[in-house]
Design a protein around this motif. Sequence first.
Motif, mmCIF file in Angstrom:
data_model
loop_
_atom_site.group_PDB
_atom_site.id
_atom_site.type_symbol
_atom_site.label_atom_id
_atom_site.label_comp_id
_atom_site.label_asym_id
_atom_site.label_seq_id
_atom_site.Cartn_x
_atom_site.Cartn_y
_atom_site.Cartn_z
ATOM 1 N N PHE A 79 -9.378 2.777 -0.590
ATOM 2 C CA PHE A 79 -7.992 2.707 -1.333
ATOM 3 C C PHE A 79 -8.319 2.325 -2.859
ATOM 4 C CE2 PHE A 79 -3.523 1.188 -1.157
ATOM 5 C CZ PHE A 79 -2.965 2.724 -1.559
ATOM 6 N N THR A 124 1.013 4.379 -2.588
ATOM 7 C CA THR A 124 1.050 5.646 -2.255
ATOM 8 C C THR A 124 2.153 6.593 -2.789
ATOM 9 O OG1 THR A 124 -0.477 5.062 -0.348
ATOM 10 C CG2 THR A 124 0.514 7.046 -0.411
ATOM 11 N N GLN A 179 -3.170 3.311 4.411
ATOM 12 C CA GLN A 179 -4.108 3.259 3.397
ATOM 13 C C GLN A 179 -5.023 4.490 3.654
ATOM 14 O OE1 GLN A 179 -6.247 -0.411 3.201
ATOM 15 N NE2 GLN A 179 -4.590 -1.418 1.968
ATOM 16 N N SER A 189 0.928 -1.276 -0.003
ATOM 17 C CA SER A 189 0.020 0.033 -0.037
ATOM 18 C C SER A 189 0.709 1.228 0.010
ATOM 19 C CB SER A 189 -0.872 0.020 1.161
ATOM 20 O OG SER A 189 -1.565 -1.223 1.134
#
Length: 716
Positions: A93, A36, A260, A32
């Motif tokens: 997400f 990002t 997230q 994650s």
Amino acid sequence: MSSLSPEANDSKTLSTEEVMMPWVGLYVAVASLICTIAMAADVVRAMWQWKFWFPNRFFTLNAATITLIGIAMKLPVDLGIDLDYTQLLSIFFLVTMLANFLPSLGLMDDTELLMNITALAVLLITIVVNMGIQSYMESVLPVIIPLMLPTLWPFSVALTVSKIRNGLELRYKEAQQLVSSDQEEMFSSEELELYVKKYWMMAETHNPQFVIACSPVSSAFGVMCLILALVSGFTFDINFTNDGRAAKYKWSLKIIFVVQSIGVVIGSIAPIFRCFTSVGHYTLSRKLSKNHLNVFGVEKHWIHRLQQWKRYHVHSHIPGRHLKIVFHYVKNSFLNFCIALHIVVLVTCKTACLVPRAFLILLSCCWKLFKSILNWFKEVVNTSNPNVSSEIEYYADYVVQIEKEEKLSKRILRNTLHSITQLLNKENEQRNLMMVLEKSKGFHGVEEFDSDLVQPLFPDETHNYCWSLVVVTLTAIAIALPRIENVHFNGLIAGVREGLEIVRHIEECLDANGELVNERKSARRVWKEVEVYHTWLHIDLQKKTHKEKTSKEILIWLGDEAEKIMNRFMSSEKPIIGRSRYKFILASSMYRISKTLLMCSGEQEIWLNGEALFERISTIIADVLFACFTNLPCVIKLKCHHNAIEKRGDNIRIAAQLLGKSKKIFEKLKERQLPNIDQDSMGQIDKWRVLSKSQIPDGGASLDKIQSSFQVAMDP
């Protein structure tokens, strides 16, 4: 020996799972985090370039991205835990990531798009089915369904990519013809700037990513991401303290939650900006406003691919007329259902972004009204810079849009011109290179570095040169000369480094057939040695034992070392094509050039000392570089032409950087007389070498004359 009881085995298995699951959760958090960071990098890059439609560069749809998304979605597909907010956050997400890489679909051809969208479909079906089962078992299906609907939206866009690319390509070719008809016979750096700017405007505005980023689907994603970001932000404190029902992930659950949550907020920036700036990308008109507010209007390119499949005749091996009728009826019914579903998705997306678009249109109208009233009171017709306005109007003819009625706003055109102007005007002073080039007085060095009087060591030996191979070999010889001050050869290395950056672009562009690819690779590999370690094929060029030797002895030593390498290669029973081959190319070049310098220096009445020979080699390098740089106008123009849509922008950016670096070089070349040689031959150093001495000195054509011959090669 007593065996463990079933209860003990279960306890042992449970304890192993309890130990491992937090580390699995950490694995999910890392995946994650990578997603990002990639989304954040796209945001920073877009803002740096003033592209508020946020094109994708780092976070695009590909195998790596799909793998990372699959890992990050571990919680929603885990049926072993009860449904809670952390799983819903993972869906937030997911929607954010889908919204971010949406424009990247425009970069793919049909085959690549089919492979990636199929892989994405498999992943999304798995997630949706698992979430559906969990929500049905816990009676929260009505809550989950709205969150799952955006998973359909990327497929609606994928169906339009082919039509969008074909339409933009058609418009691009029309604009390309306009550029060709506007070309002048004489080229200068100013004319090349105009040429590059035209193609930059065409490449930037015909970008499929831009069309997708301004689409209703992208705007709907922006509205959805705004809602999800607000929900995620306002409920962060409440849910962070909640341990949740996924207790087996233990401490890693909070790490997943934090990462997230941050990903949802950061990942929402690009979709929200795309939504709220899409209206401002175009010049506001009554027709455009009507199209924005008409939620039931579906443009032809959205359903073109499905209608094309419907008309397409499938060659089936189904026996019997009645079975074929049934087959085509089922096929058409399925496609009709897909068309209806596609239209529903589009209408839903247009409805979702109706409020923000209506607000933005109203705000734009009010702003225009305010400006007109302000100008009326001040009695000012136009407060903007007239030169900038006229430049925008000039380049507006080269804007490429799939819909001719839609005109890009002046703000977009101004930002597009500003970005390329910055590249062209960027301070790219090649000080060290210009100091090296100052030593050149002509192009004699091109035919002096290698003499036909040097006999080949082997009867079947062939020696092909590329520009960089000659320059690197001469630089290695210059470094090896004794009693040369560090400031001189450091300046030479710095100048050659700057020159090779330009030379390599010229070689890659003109050697499209790859005839000299081995020579170019060999020069690139050995240059790292020469520049950093001052070695050549692991031979120390500045041995302390050689400091007392004469320049003649150094040339003899280099020739002997090169001869040894060539003999080892030829005596090998089974020569290796890889590293040994590149060593043979380098050794052959070193042997011939060192022997030529030795022969030419021996013809002098007084043997040249180290400093004098260093200056002579520097002059030859400068001559070779200047001869190579005569191809720059052609290469800059060729860089503007690329068949692949996704690579045109990067190539034109390289052309702009080359032009920015070459302005002073052009000033020097304009003062020179060039040999009478055609453009195709000018790009090959071997063609220069066959010219006689009488052809090189003062006779020949100037740079402006050879530039007029570029028209034949440039016309698409």
